[in-house]
Design an enzyme around this catalytic site. Structure first.
Site, PDB file in Angstrom:
ATOM      1  N   LYS A 270       3.807   8.873   9.096  1.00 41.88           N
ATOM      2  CA  LYS A 270       3.511   8.250  10.379  1.00 41.88           C
ATOM      3  C   LYS A 270       4.451   8.699  11.514  1.00 41.88           C
ATOM      4  O   LYS A 270       4.281   9.796  12.004  1.00 41.88           O
ATOM      5  CB  LYS A 270       3.431   6.734  10.194  1.00 41.88           C
ATOM      6  CG  LYS A 270       2.258   6.422   9.229  1.00 41.88           C
ATOM      7  CD  LYS A 270       1.824   5.010   9.082  1.00 41.88           C
ATOM      8  CE  LYS A 270       0.523   4.969   8.270  1.00 41.88           C
ATOM      9  NZ  LYS A 270       0.521   4.109   7.113  1.00 41.88           N
TER      10      LYS A 270
ATOM     11  N   TYR B 104       0.854  -1.181   0.000  1.00 39.84           N
ATOM     12  CA  TYR B 104       0.000   0.000   0.000  1.00 39.84           C
ATOM     13  C   TYR B 104       0.887   1.227   0.000  1.00 39.84           C
ATOM     14  O   TYR B 104       1.847   1.310   0.772  1.00 39.84           O
ATOM     15  CB  TYR B 104      -0.904   0.000   1.234  1.00 39.84           C
ATOM     16  CG  TYR B 104      -1.801   1.223   1.322  1.00 39.84           C
ATOM     17  CD1 TYR B 104      -2.817   1.426   0.387  1.00 39.84           C
ATOM     18  CD2 TYR B 104      -1.625   2.179   2.316  1.00 39.84           C
ATOM     19  CE1 TYR B 104      -3.644   2.545   0.461  1.00 39.84           C
ATOM     20  CE2 TYR B 104      -2.449   3.303   2.392  1.00 39.84           C
ATOM     21  CZ  TYR B 104      -3.451   3.477   1.457  1.00 39.84           C
ATOM     22  OH  TYR B 104      -4.261   4.584   1.538  1.00 39.84           O
TER      23      TYR B 104
ATOM     24  N   ASP C 288       9.233   2.937   0.130  1.00 37.59           N
ATOM     25  CA  ASP C 288       8.142   3.534   0.888  1.00 37.59           C
ATOM     26  C   ASP C 288       8.324   3.106   2.345  1.00 37.59           C
ATOM     27  O   ASP C 288       7.925   2.019   2.742  1.00 37.59           O
ATOM     28  CB  ASP C 288       6.788   3.069   0.334  1.00 37.59           C
ATOM     29  CG  ASP C 288       5.627   3.656   1.122  1.00 37.59           C
ATOM     30  OD1 ASP C 288       5.864   4.234   2.198  1.00 37.59           O
ATOM     31  OD2 ASP C 288       4.482   3.503   0.668  1.00 37.59           O
TER      32      ASP C 288
END
Ligand SMILES: *Cc1c(COP(=O)(O)O)cnc(C)c1O
Length: 432
Positions: free
Chosen positions: A264, A148, A236
């Site tokens: 995050k 994702y 990522d």
């Protein structure tokens, strides 16, 4: 099973939410669609705990899907925020705070000389792709099935059945043209590239299909394939960055990408993202170069203050301590489930923990799906929630134990998991 039995307050708030917010949630992963029942509505959190509107306390293993590594309302984050608050919230001009966070990131990540701050992980990956395409003058992007990368159109492409799939939109509303240059290939297999590929984007440890570690040689194989064809390698690290250690997955696996994406943890629970790499590559970005990218709230003073406080608090000793605790927790959790007859695999990479309620070997999206479909996550989730442990309401998410989860809290999770598993097995769970 007893079920989550959310109190009146949760039901009432969720009913109100559904009237004014589609599906009652601002991000679909928060809905209980996959597990059934009514979401708990959180009013506060402290350390490893959250409380819902009915005053019920949960041990929180969600931790904002990995945005938190120090737990809720950590004093260093609250202190940094209070100090920043009196001075205004956004300026549209350079601030020392963004420089300090950029320095904190680039000092820790070897090879990442510069970063540009954005407001989410989605923006970070979307912008990194644009840089890769602008830098190489190529259009094609290779991504891995089950990884994702946020909800930008070009990356909402799904692959099917382990076969390389070209241009299948993974969501309604994404035109085929938007994913026409996205190639989806299976995780943990180094794909054949050609000279049309701008970049290969990968979660260096896959943490959005449960937890799937990179197979030995996978990441270094990607590095080699990219070098051979002049494509950029994009890590990522929105989840792995500053969670697996100060240098993230790149340091852990000793493979250096051309571009990094962060999010995050670097915002300490406030909206943030960042993408970065060597200055020579980032020189394509406006204002110096021709690749446009911008953001009104980018480098927000509150986000950068919170993020910097977290990075400073997370010394190498802190990472070692967290990893050691999780190194005890993961096998104990697996053991507690298996001991009562519930098949389970609890993989861990550093402090990241996966949970598959099946005996399937998981190496990619196809095997992750098999494991999830064979398992009984919804029943286990409900039995845990009823015991005051909040897991993510979806079997493809990972657990995020952080600094606030000390051994006693993690031991409590193991014990309650054993009870929950006993209940699930008694109700007739699958045994393989
Ligand atoms: C969460 C996540 C994103 C998207 O970040 P948002 O802040 O939710 O936009 C991108 N990549 C990975 C690996 C993620 O886990």
């Amino acid at each position: 099973m007893t079920g989550a039995a959310p109190g009146e307050g949760n039901a009432a708030w969720f009913a109100r939410a559904r009237r004014v917010i589609p599906g009652g949630v601002d991000s679909p992963v928060r809905a209980f669609t996959a597990v059934g029942g009514t979401p708990y509505t959180v009013v506060r959190g402290v350390g490893p705990y959250v409380w819902d509107v009915d005053g019920r306390r949960y041990i929180d293993m969600v931790q904002s899907y990995g945005a938190l590594i120090l737990g809720h309302a950590h004093p260093v984050v609250e202190g940094a925020l209070s100090a920043a608050l009196g001075a205004g919230t956004s300026f549209g001009a350079p601030t020392p705070g963004e420089v300090l966070l950029a320095e904190a990131i680039t000092e820790r990540v070897v090879g990442c000389d510069q970063v540009r701050l954005v407001s989410s992980g989605t923006e970070a990956v979307m912008s990194a792709l644009r840089v890769a395409r602008g830098y190489t003058g190529r259009d094609r992007v290779v991504k891995f099935d089950g990884c994702y990368h946020g909800h930008a159109d070009a990356l909402l492409a799904g692959g099917g059945s382990g076969v390389a799939t070209l241009g299948l939109p993974g969501s309604a509303g994404v035109p085929t043209s938007a994913v026409a240059d996205t190639v989806v290939v299976p995780y943990n297999v180094v794909p054949e590239l050609d000279d049309s590929v701008a970049c290969v984007v990968v979660e260096p440890v896959a943490a959005n299909m449960g937890l799937v570690p990179p197979a030995p040689g996978f990441l270094s194989g990607l590095r080699r394939a990219c070098d051979e064809h002049g494509a950029l390698l994009v890590f990522d690290e929105v989840i792995t960055g500053f969670r697996l250690g100060p240098g993230g997955a790149a340091a852990r696996y000793e493979v250096t990408p051309d571009l990094w994406c962060f999010g995050k943890v670097i915002g300490g629970g406030l909206p943030v993202g960042a993408f970065g790499g060597p200055a020579e590559v980032l020189a394509v970005l406006a204002p110096a170069g021709p690749v446009y990218q911008a953001g009104t709230l980018s480098g927000n003073p509150l986000s950068t203050a919170a993020g910097r406080a977290v990075l400073e608090h997370m010394t190498t000793d802190a990472y070692d301590e967290l990893e050691a605790r999780v190194g005890r927790f993961a096998p104990a959790l697996e053991g507690a489930l298996r001991a009562v007859g519930l098949p389970a695999r609890v993989p861990a990479v550093g402090p990241l923990v996966g949970l598959f309620l099946s005996d399937t070997d998981v190496v990619d999206h196809a095997s992750a799906r098999l494991a999830v479909e064979a398992g009984c996550y919804p029943a286990f989730f409900g039995a845990m929630l009823a015991r005051g442990v909040a897991l993510a309401p979806g079997a493809y998410e990972v657990l995020f134990p952080g600094m606030a989860h000390d051994d006693a809290v993690l031991e409590a999770v193991v014990e309650l998991a054993g009870e929950a598993a006993t209940e699930v097995v008694a109700a007739g769970a699958p045994t393989r």
